[in-house]
Design a protein around this motif. Structure first.
Motif, short mmCIF file in Angstrom:
data_model
loop_
_atom_site.label_atom_id
_atom_site.label_comp_id
_atom_site.label_asym_id
_atom_site.label_seq_id
_atom_site.Cartn_x
_atom_site.Cartn_y
_atom_site.Cartn_z
N VAL A 22 1.11 -1.52 -0.21
CA VAL A 22 0.34 -0.42 -0.04
C VAL A 22 0.73 1.32 0.08
O VAL A 22 0.44 2.39 -0.92
CB VAL A 22 -0.44 -0.15 1.55
CG1 VAL A 22 -1.69 1.31 1.21
CG2 VAL A 22 -2.15 -1.22 1.22
N LEU A 23 2.25 1.58 0.60
CA LEU A 23 2.91 2.50 0.87
C LEU A 23 3.73 2.88 -0.17
O LEU A 23 3.99 3.78 0.02
CB LEU A 23 3.51 2.07 1.93
CG LEU A 23 2.68 2.30 3.65
CD1 LEU A 23 3.75 2.03 4.74
CD2 LEU A 23 2.18 3.58 3.90
N ILE A 98 -1.10 6.95 -8.03
CA ILE A 98 -1.92 7.45 -7.13
C ILE A 98 -1.35 8.51 -6.34
O ILE A 98 -2.74 9.60 -6.09
CB ILE A 98 -1.69 6.87 -6.10
CG1 ILE A 98 -3.20 6.81 -4.54
CG2 ILE A 98 -0.47 6.90 -5.64
CD1 ILE A 98 -3.40 5.32 -4.32
N ASP A 99 -0.50 9.36 -6.86
CA ASP A 99 0.28 10.66 -6.51
C ASP A 99 -0.29 11.63 -6.80
O ASP A 99 -0.17 12.81 -6.54
CB ASP A 99 1.88 10.41 -6.32
CG ASP A 99 2.49 8.82 -5.37
OD1 ASP A 99 1.86 9.15 -4.27
OD2 ASP A 99 3.28 9.38 -5.11
N MET A 101 -3.09 12.15 -8.08
CA MET A 101 -4.73 12.48 -7.35
C MET A 101 -4.27 13.10 -6.30
O MET A 101 -4.75 12.63 -4.60
CB MET A 101 -5.56 11.17 -7.33
CG MET A 101 -5.75 10.45 -7.78
SD MET A 101 -6.55 8.79 -8.14
CE MET A 101 -6.00 7.83 -9.41
N ALA A 102 -3.70 14.57 -5.67
CA ALA A 102 -4.05 14.68 -4.73
C ALA A 102 -4.28 17.06 -5.13
O ALA A 102 -3.61 17.63 -4.34
CB ALA A 102 -2.56 15.64 -4.64
N PHE B 614 -1.45 13.40 -0.67
CA PHE B 614 -0.71 12.28 -0.94
C PHE B 614 -1.88 11.00 -0.11
O PHE B 614 -1.18 10.86 0.83
CB PHE B 614 0.58 12.54 -1.16
CG PHE B 614 1.38 13.35 -1.75
CD1 PHE B 614 1.09 12.93 -3.11
CD2 PHE B 614 2.12 13.94 -1.82
CE1 PHE B 614 1.78 13.68 -4.12
CE2 PHE B 614 2.44 15.00 -2.78
CZ PHE B 614 1.45 14.88 -3.83
N ALA B 615 -2.42 9.93 -0.79
CA ALA B 615 -2.59 9.33 0.14
C ALA B 615 -1.86 8.29 0.45
O ALA B 615 -1.84 7.99 1.24
CB ALA B 615 -4.32 8.52 -1.11
N ARG B 616 -1.08 7.99 -0.01
CA ARG B 616 -0.21 7.27 0.80
C ARG B 616 0.92 8.10 1.70
O ARG B 616 1.15 6.93 3.00
CB ARG B 616 0.94 6.57 -0.46
CG ARG B 616 0.73 6.04 -1.79
CD ARG B 616 1.44 4.89 -2.36
NE ARG B 616 2.54 5.91 -2.89
CZ ARG B 616 3.61 5.73 -3.64
NH1 ARG B 616 3.93 4.84 -3.76
NH2 ARG B 616 4.57 7.46 -4.05
N ALA B 619 -1.56 7.17 4.30
CA ALA B 619 -1.65 5.96 4.61
C ALA B 619 -0.41 5.21 5.57
O ALA B 619 -0.35 4.39 6.97
CB ALA B 619 -1.57 4.89 3.93
N LEU B 620 0.61 6.39 5.59
CA LEU B 620 1.40 5.91 6.13
C LEU B 620 1.81 6.08 7.80
O LEU B 620 1.90 4.93 9.11
CB LEU B 620 2.97 6.62 5.05
CG LEU B 620 3.91 6.51 6.52
CD1 LEU B 620 4.78 4.93 6.31
CD2 LEU B 620 5.55 7.44 5.51
N PHE B 623 -0.23 3.93 8.81
CA PHE B 623 0.51 2.35 9.59
C PHE B 623 0.80 2.79 10.98
O PHE B 623 0.73 2.32 12.20
CB PHE B 623 1.12 1.89 9.08
CG PHE B 623 0.18 1.06 8.07
CD1 PHE B 623 -0.27 0.49 8.14
CD2 PHE B 623 0.16 1.95 6.38
CE1 PHE B 623 -1.80 -0.15 6.95
CE2 PHE B 623 -0.55 0.62 4.86
CZ PHE B 623 -1.52 -0.32 5.92
#
Lengths: 106, 639
Positions: A22-23, A98-99, A101-102, B614-616, B619-620, B623
């Protein structure tokens, strides 16, 4: 009989793989798959504990297995919605990175 | 379904009429909304009369009709229903009967008005709300009706909303009524705390059985009085009613004379077992009523608006009713509600007929001699005037005499100055006869002082208007015979209401004294009318001409000066406080804190960087957070 610890360890490994995925993954599809991995790792842990308790407390064991079914159903629904959103995004910008989409950010 | 239970549909019919007129009325051609509205109320009247006959055949005339279970919480249960008993059925017949006549009258009176269907919507809605108020089996539902009639009153006072003063008057009526409504709410809380229920008949049952009287009972009585003062325009909340005359005249007749304003009297009669326990609250009711009667009659002496005289007269008559229920004679109060509904509605409708005939003229100084041109209106107005003045053998005579006798003979408020109350009322009765003679003489007799255009417009009103006048005039003459003095005649009205109101002991003086009281009240009416005749007929207003412009006359014209008093006492301090608050807001809050809040701006700017989008990254952080929580639990930090 395979000890419960083995299953739990396997579950932890799968969960970690999922979380790292995910990360680190950039494609939204891959992120999705990794989320699924994490969900199923949790399911694995649930059924293995349910198996461990089966001889001691049937109701407790059953509740563990029921939880798995609920999670599976929810995961399926979530995938349907999530993929639908992804298809819509892909049509709009021809990428699922995914990046990019900010826009929500000010 | 028996006869009585069918009456539960009366409010529903009125409501259906209101809904049809409200949503589809604009699509109808003119008389149709009026006819629909009249039919809805007329059928309601038939149902009410049938309910009356159904009840009169019963041993204990009381029928409970459960409707819904509104609220259940633990062992608290609130169910809504209708209670049709001897008291509420009388009110239902007044509301639907007089309401029907006024609906018919309105069809002609509102002819050609833009808001024709809107008018009948509000009028039907009013009847529905008023019926709910009198039929409710618990105080909460009565309160719903109580507020409902308030809303309809607001809608109808401000009916012609394009002129600024009409919506102003509507707002004033609404706001003043809110003060009373607070009283109703507090009284309800106290009732619930004391009796554990809001069901009216259960509360009354418990109050009847009460031996030791807790002080809360007096408080309940006083708060109910506050509520009644708002709705029934009693001191100190009476100021809204004269302004309420801004509405169409049939509205003044129905809402602000015959029905809604009597809701306060009804409320006290409804909870009469509570008031019968507490002489203090009862005496307060009587004193408020007597002072209101006096002040309003004084104000009525000099008014020049044809409807304002009647408005003050209504307040004054409501004061009489309050004295009756305050002295424990609950049937007498309702009896005066009953007779007053006829002659006061009649007087308002005749003045509506005059206004209609003169094309909107309301100033009695530009009227006079109209009796010759409008025979039906003039004759019926004379009957109404004589009835309210207390001329023997007309309805107002019997009910007013019953009030005077009951306050004289009261044991409930003996020692709280009941003879003084009697004196005040007698004096007020003289003034009533006087100002009503002035009203009749200045409008219908004497010389013509019409403006030219009014004279050209002059005509007798159509039969849809005169017919209700005739019916009401007949009722004004004969309604009193239901309640002849108890000591010498049989009195069906009192016996009928005994079933649903508290029984209070009265002294029974010798028969000669009773007759003497009647003769005294005849003399009072004669003095008032005779004085009026001498001043306005024989001397052409000569004796009072010098009084014009005097301080007393000015005070009377201003209705006792309450508006100015409240302006200085409440409105102005509020305005000053409001402008002070505005200054504080502008200077201290805006400049001091909002503009000086740079610290918050800086904090915001810094924290903004956390929201990368940033979605990630989110998420980080999630976590990491979960990892920390798991670690803490695993190490046994959280137990």
């Amino acid at each position: 009989m395979v000890p419960t610890e083995y299953y739990v360890a396997l579950s932890a490994v799968i969960f970690t793989i999922g979380a790292v995925g995910v990360l680190t993954r950039k494609s939204a599809i891959m992120v999705f798959l990794c989320v699924e991995l994490m969900l199923n790792a949790a399911n694995l842990a649930l059924v293995s504990f349910a198996r461990q308790w089966a001889n001691v407390d049937a109701a407790l064991a059953l509740s563990g297995q029921t939880a798995v079914f609920i999670i599976l159903a929810i995961a399926a629904a979530e995938v349907a919605v999530g993929l639908g959103i992804l298809v819509a995004i892909f049509r709009y910008r021809a990428s699922t990175e995914i990046d990019s989409m900010a826009e929500v950010r000010l | 379904m028996n006869l009585v239970e069918a009456a539960a549909y009366a409010p529903l019919l009125a409501l259906i009429g209101a809904v049809i007129n409200g949503f589809f009325g604009r699509a109808f051609k003119e008389p149709l909304p009026g006819i629909l509205g009249s039919i809805a109320i007329g059928v309601g009247f038939i149902l009410s009369v049938l309910a009356f006959f159904g009840l009169s055949g019963m041993e204990e005339p009381s029928v409970h009709i459960p409707l819904w279970n509104y609220l259940t919480a633990g062992n608290f249960n609130l169910s809504l229903g209708f209670q049709i008993d001897s008291l509420s059925v009388v009110m239902m017949m007044i509301i639907t009967g007089v309401g029907f006549l006024i609906h018919v009258y309105s069809v002609a009176y509102m002819h050609g008005d833009e808001g024709f269907s809107r008018y009948f919507m509000a009028l039907n809605l009013f009847v529905a709300a008023m019926l709910v108020l009198v039929m409710a089996d618990n105080f909460l539902m009565a309160f719903v009706g109580w507020e409902g009639v308030g809303v309809c009153s607001y809608l109808l006072i401000g009916f012609w909303y394009t002129q600024r003063e009409n919506p102003d008057a509507a707002r004033k009526a609404f706001i003043v009524n809110r003060i009373g409504d607070v009283g109703f709410l507090v009284a309800m809380f106290l009732v619930f705390k004391t009796f554990g229920t809001l069901n009216i008949s259960e509360v009354n049952e418990m109050a009847r059985a009460m031996v030791f009287v807790p002080p809360a009972i007096t408080a309940i009585g006083l708060f109910f009085l506050l509520a009644a003062c708002g709705k029934s325009a009693q001191l100190p909340l009476q100021t809204w009613l004269p302004d309420a005359m801004a509405g169409p005249t049939p509205v003044s007749a129905l809402i602000h004379a015959a029905t809604m304003v009597t809701a306060g009297v009804y409320l006290i009669a409804r909870s009469s077992p509570i008031f019968a326990l507490t002489p203090v609250a009862s005496a307060t009711v009587a004193w408020v009523g007597a002072l209101t009667a006096l002040v309003a009659a004084f104000a009525a002496l000099t008014q020049t608006d044809i409807k304002k005289i009647l408005a003050y007269s209504t307040i004054s008559q409501l004061g009489f009713m309050f004295v009756a229920v305050g002295s424990g004679a609950y049937w007498v109060g309702i009896f005066h509600v009953f007779t007053n509904a006829f002659f006061k509605a009649l007087l308002f409708l005749t003045s509506g007929s005059v206004i209609h005939a003169l094309g909107g003229e309301q100033d009695i100084r530009r009227m006079g001699g109209l009796g010759k041109h409008m025979k039906v209106t003039g004759t019926t107005a004379l009957i109404g005037t004589l009835a309210i003045a207390g001329v023997p053998f007309l309805s107002g005579f019997f009910s007013k005499d019953a009030i005077l006798a009951s306050v004289f003979n009261s044991t409930l408020i003996e020692g709280y100055g009941n003879y003084l109350l009697y004196g005040i009322l007698l004096f007020t009765a003289v003034m009533t006869a006087f100002y009503m003679f002035r009203w009749y003489h200045t409008v219908f007799a004497g010389e013509e002082r019409l403006t030219k255009e009014a004279k050209e417009h002059l005509h007798e009103s159509p039969s849809a208007m005169t017919l209700p006048l005739v019916v009401l005039a007949i009722l004004s003459v004969f309604a009193g015979y239901l309640g002849l003095p108890e000591f010498a005649f049989s009195n069906p009205f009192a016996r009928w209401l005994e079933h649903s109101t508290a029984a209070v002991e009265f002294r029974h003086p010798p028969i000669a004294t009773e007759w003497l009281l009647i003769i005294v009240s005849i003399i009072a009416a004669a003095i008032g009318l005779g004085l009026g005749y001498w001043v306005y007929q024989m001397r052409k207003g000569e004796p009072v001409r010098n009084l014009r412009g005097s301080a007393l006359a000015k005070l009377s014209l201003a209705g006792g000066g309450f508006d100015a008093l409240y302006r200085n006492l409440f409105t102005k301090p509020t305005e000053i406080a409001a402008s002070g608050m505005a200054a504080v807001d502008k200077e201290v809050l805006d400049k001091g804190i909002v503009s000086g809040a740079g610290g918050f701006n800086l904090l915001g700017e810094t924290l903004r960087w956390l929201q990368s989008g940033f979605a990630r990254a989110y998420a980080l952080s999630m976590f990491i957070g979960i990892a920390i929580i798991v670690l803490v639990i695993a190490l046994g930090g959280l137990r």
